[in-house]
Design a protein around this motif. Structure first.
Motif, PDB file in Angstrom:
ATOM      1  N   VAL A  35      40.023  34.926  21.344  1.00 32.23           N
ATOM      2  CA  VAL A  35      39.070  33.673  21.236  1.00 32.23           C
ATOM      3  C   VAL A  35      39.094  32.673  22.409  1.00 32.23           C
ATOM      4  N   ILE A  36      40.481  32.064  22.612  1.00 29.83           N
ATOM      5  CA  ILE A  36      40.468  31.123  23.502  1.00 29.83           C
ATOM      6  C   ILE A  36      40.011  31.424  25.170  1.00 29.83           C
ATOM      7  N   SER A  37      40.809  32.270  25.490  1.00 21.43           N
ATOM      8  CA  SER A  37      40.687  32.644  27.049  1.00 21.43           C
ATOM      9  C   SER A  37      39.584  33.477  27.172  1.00 21.43           C
ATOM     10  N   ASP A  38      39.093  33.428  28.452  1.00 22.81           N
ATOM     11  CA  ASP A  38      37.913  33.864  28.967  1.00 22.81           C
ATOM     12  C   ASP A  38      38.054  35.364  29.105  1.00 22.81           C
ATOM     13  N   GLU A  39      36.991  36.361  28.699  1.00 24.93           N
ATOM     14  CA  GLU A  39      37.283  37.688  28.734  1.00 24.93           C
ATOM     15  C   GLU A  39      37.385  37.857  30.500  1.00 24.93           C
ATOM     16  N   ALA A  40      38.261  39.012  30.526  1.00 22.17           N
ATOM     17  CA  ALA A  40      38.585  39.451  32.096  1.00 22.17           C
ATOM     18  C   ALA A  40      37.107  39.742  32.726  1.00 22.17           C
ATOM     19  N   ALA A  41      36.976  39.174  33.970  1.00 19.09           N
ATOM     20  CA  ALA A  41      35.902  39.606  34.581  1.00 19.09           C
ATOM     21  C   ALA A  41      35.960  41.171  35.005  1.00 19.09           C
ATOM     22  N   GLU A  42      34.661  41.773  34.967  1.00 18.74           N
ATOM     23  CA  GLU A  42      34.826  43.340  35.758  1.00 18.74           C
ATOM     24  C   GLU A  42      35.163  43.607  37.022  1.00 18.74           C
ATOM     25  N   PRO A  43      35.563  44.497  37.550  1.00 23.19           N
ATOM     26  CA  PRO A  43      35.845  44.716  38.832  1.00 23.19           C
ATOM     27  C   PRO A  43      34.460  44.556  39.676  1.00 23.19           C
ATOM     28  N   PHE A  44      34.723  44.170  40.889  1.00 20.30           N
ATOM     29  CA  PHE A  44      33.493  44.164  41.680  1.00 20.30           C
ATOM     30  C   PHE A  44      32.937  45.314  42.071  1.00 20.30           C
ATOM     31  N   GLY A  45      31.588  45.446  42.132  1.00 20.94           N
ATOM     32  CA  GLY A  45      30.958  46.533  42.221  1.00 20.94           C
ATOM     33  C   GLY A  45      29.471  46.377  42.754  1.00 20.94           C
ATOM     34  N   LEU A  46      28.912  47.553  43.285  1.00 22.36           N
ATOM     35  CA  LEU A  46      27.644  47.315  43.769  1.00 22.36           C
ATOM     36  C   LEU A  46      26.695  48.358  42.621  1.00 22.36           C
ATOM     37  N   GLU A  47      25.392  48.026  42.525  1.00 18.52           N
ATOM     38  CA  GLU A  47      24.628  48.787  41.516  1.00 18.52           C
ATOM     39  C   GLU A  47      23.689  49.612  42.150  1.00 18.52           C
ATOM     40  N   GLY A  82      54.139  40.539  23.340  1.00 20.95           N
ATOM     41  CA  GLY A  82      53.856  41.844  22.951  1.00 20.95           C
ATOM     42  C   GLY A  82      52.710  42.559  22.971  1.00 20.95           C
ATOM     43  N   MET A  83      51.614  41.665  23.446  1.00 18.42           N
ATOM     44  CA  MET A  83      50.141  42.038  23.420  1.00 18.42           C
ATOM     45  C   MET A  83      49.799  42.139  24.850  1.00 18.42           C
ATOM     46  N   ASP A  84      48.846  43.142  24.802  1.00 16.34           N
ATOM     47  CA  ASP A  84      48.533  43.596  26.363  1.00 16.34           C
ATOM     48  C   ASP A  84      47.176  42.592  26.728  1.00 16.34           C
ATOM     49  N   ASN A  85      47.278  42.323  27.745  1.00 13.57           N
ATOM     50  CA  ASN A  85      46.208  41.108  28.524  1.00 13.57           C
ATOM     51  C   ASN A  85      45.860  41.295  29.727  1.00 13.57           C
ATOM     52  N   THR A  86      44.731  41.392  30.043  1.00  7.91           N
ATOM     53  CA  THR A  86      44.242  41.497  31.701  1.00  7.91           C
ATOM     54  C   THR A  86      43.937  40.171  32.241  1.00  7.91           C
ATOM     55  N   VAL A  87      44.774  40.038  33.534  1.00  7.38           N
ATOM     56  CA  VAL A  87      44.181  38.680  33.979  1.00  7.38           C
ATOM     57  C   VAL A  87      43.578  38.964  35.280  1.00  7.38           C
ATOM     58  N   VAL A  88      42.507  37.993  35.613  1.00  6.26           N
ATOM     59  CA  VAL A  88      41.868  38.176  36.930  1.00  6.26           C
ATOM     60  C   VAL A  88      41.863  36.730  37.459  1.00  6.26           C
ATOM     61  N   GLY A  89      42.214  36.573  38.992  1.00  6.62           N
ATOM     62  CA  GLY A  89      42.106  35.593  39.529  1.00  6.62           C
ATOM     63  C   GLY A  89      41.356  35.487  40.483  1.00  6.62           C
ATOM     64  N   ARG A  90      40.410  34.526  41.050  1.00  3.47           N
ATOM     65  CA  ARG A  90      39.228  34.622  41.900  1.00  3.47           C
ATOM     66  C   ARG A  90      38.899  33.260  42.648  1.00  3.47           C
ATOM     67  N   THR A  91      38.442  33.305  43.925  1.00  2.00           N
ATOM     68  CA  THR A  91      38.356  32.371  44.772  1.00  2.00           C
ATOM     69  C   THR A  91      37.200  32.669  45.572  1.00  2.00           C
ATOM     70  N   SER A  92      36.359  31.584  46.143  1.00  2.71           N
ATOM     71  CA  SER A  92      35.106  31.964  46.999  1.00  2.71           C
ATOM     72  C   SER A  92      35.580  31.447  48.305  1.00  2.71           C
ATOM     73  N   ASP A  93      36.814  31.047  48.329  1.00  2.00           N
ATOM     74  CA  ASP A  93      37.211  30.472  49.738  1.00  2.00           C
ATOM     75  C   ASP A  93      37.790  31.770  50.631  1.00  2.00           C
ATOM     76  N   VAL A  94      36.807  32.292  51.193  1.00  2.00           N
ATOM     77  CA  VAL A  94      37.093  33.497  51.843  1.00  2.00           C
ATOM     78  C   VAL A  94      36.451  33.414  53.201  1.00  2.00           C
ATOM     79  N   THR A  95      37.025  33.869  54.350  1.00  2.00           N
ATOM     80  CA  THR A  95      36.263  33.626  55.626  1.00  2.00           C
ATOM     81  C   THR A  95      36.709  35.263  56.174  1.00  2.00           C
ATOM     82  N   GLY A  96      35.999  35.310  57.558  1.00  2.65           N
ATOM     83  CA  GLY A  96      36.465  36.519  57.974  1.00  2.65           C
ATOM     84  C   GLY A  96      35.176  37.047  59.016  1.00  2.65           C
ATOM     85  N   GLU A  97      35.555  37.972  59.977  1.00  4.46           N
ATOM     86  CA  GLU A  97      34.499  38.747  60.718  1.00  4.46           C
ATOM     87  C   GLU A  97      34.517  39.995  60.947  1.00  4.46           C
ATOM     88  N   ILE A  98      33.758  40.918  61.126  1.00  4.12           N
ATOM     89  CA  ILE A  98      33.514  42.260  61.225  1.00  4.12           C
ATOM     90  C   ILE A  98      32.970  42.478  62.483  1.00  4.12           C
TER      91      ILE A  98
END
Length: 231
Positions: A35-47, A82-98
Motif C-alpha cells: 500500500v505505502i511503498s511505490d511499486e517497483a519500476a519495471e526493468p529498462f527496455g526498448l519497445e 519474512g516477506m519478499d520485496n523488490t527494491v529499485v534505486g535510480r538516478t538521472s545523474d549519469v554522464t559518459g561518452e561512446i
C-alpha cells in the motif's frame, strides 16, 4: 505444583502481547509493501516498433555523449519481516561518452553519481549512501567497454538490436569484469541504449544488509537506460 492463577494470567498476557506484536509487524510490513511503498519500476527496455532508423546518410563515426533522459541504478530483492520485496534505486545523474569508428562502438565509459541514487525510502537511501556504498569516499561508479559493438544496423532498422558484451564495472573502487545484456535502437538523431548487468555484491566488497527485520539478497542488477547524441 500448579502456578498461582495470577502468574498464569501474567504469562498469558505476555504471550498474547508477543503474538499481537508479531501480527502487527507482519501486517505493517504487508501494508508497507502493498500500500505505502511505490511499486517497483519495471526493468529498462526498448519497445519494438518505437524506433526510427537513422538512414543511410547518417554519420555514426565520432563521439556520442550521454544526454538528458538517461538513467541508471540498481535492482535487488530483499526479505522484509519474512516477506519478499523488490527494491529499485535510480538516478538521472549519469554522464559518459561512446567512441564510434567504422560504424562500430570501439570504446565507452559511463559514470554514475552514486549519492544521487534514490528509492521510495529515505532511510534505505541513507543506509545505501553510508554503510553500503560509502559515497563520501567512493562518489562514483563506472562502466568501461572491453569489446567492440557493431552499430551498422541502426542505419536501416527501427527495431532494437540485442548484444551481449564484456566490460569492466567499478563499484566502491573495486573493478570486476562483467557481462552486459545490451539493447540498442535508433530514434531519430539519437540512439537509445538499455540493459542490465547481473552482479554479486560481495565480489565488489559490498556487504548487503542482514538484520533482524530485513535481509538483502547477495545478487542483484545494475540497470541503465541511456540517450546518446552525436557531438
Amino acid at each position: 505444583m500448579p502456578w498461582p492463577s495470577n502468574v498464569s494470567r501474567r504469562l498469558l498476557v505476555i504471550a498474547g502481547s508477543i503474538a499481537a506484536i508479531a501480527i502487527l509487524a507482519v501486517l505493517g510490513t504487508w501494508i508497507y509493501i502493498n500500500v505505502i511503498s511505490d511499486e517497483a519500476a519495471e526493468p529498462f527496455g526498448l519497445e519494438a516498433g518505437s524506433g526510427e532508423a537513422l538512414g543511410d546518410d547518417a554519420v555514426l563515426d565520432g563521439t556520442w555523449t550521454v544526454d538528458t533522459g538517461s538513467e541508471a541504478g540498481y535492482r535487488v530483492d530483499e526479505v522484509l519481516n519474512g516477506m519478499d520485496n523488490t527494491v529499485v534505486g535510480r538516478t538521472s545523474d549519469v554522464t559518459g561518452e561512446i567512441t564510434v569508428s567504422d560504424d562500430t562502438a570501439t570504446a565507452a565509459e559511463i559514470v554514475v553519481e552514486m549519492a544521487s541514487v534514490t528509492t521510495d525510502s529515505d532511510s534505505r537511501d541513507g543506509q545505501f549512501r553510508d554503510s553500503i556504498m560509502n559515497t563520501d569516499e567512493y562518489p562514483t561508479s563506472r562502466f568501461t567497454l572491453l569489446e567492440t559493438v557493431p552499430l551498422g544496423e541502426l542505419r536501416n532498422s527501427p527495431e532494437p538490436t540485442e548484444h551481449t558484451v564484456r566490460g569492466e564495472l567499478t563499484l566502491r573502487d573495486v573493478t570486476r569484469e562483467v557481462e552486459v545484456e545490451l539493447a540498442l535502437q535508433a530514434q531519430g538523431d539519437s540512439v537509445r541504449a538499455a540493459g542490465s548487468i547481473p552482479i554479486t555484491f560481495t565480489d565488489f566488497d559490498i556487504e548487503p544488509p542482514d538484520l533482524a527485520f530485513v535481509r538483502v539478497e547477495d545478487e542483484g542488477f545494475v540497470e541503465f537506460s541511456l540517450s546518446l547524441t552525436r557531438e
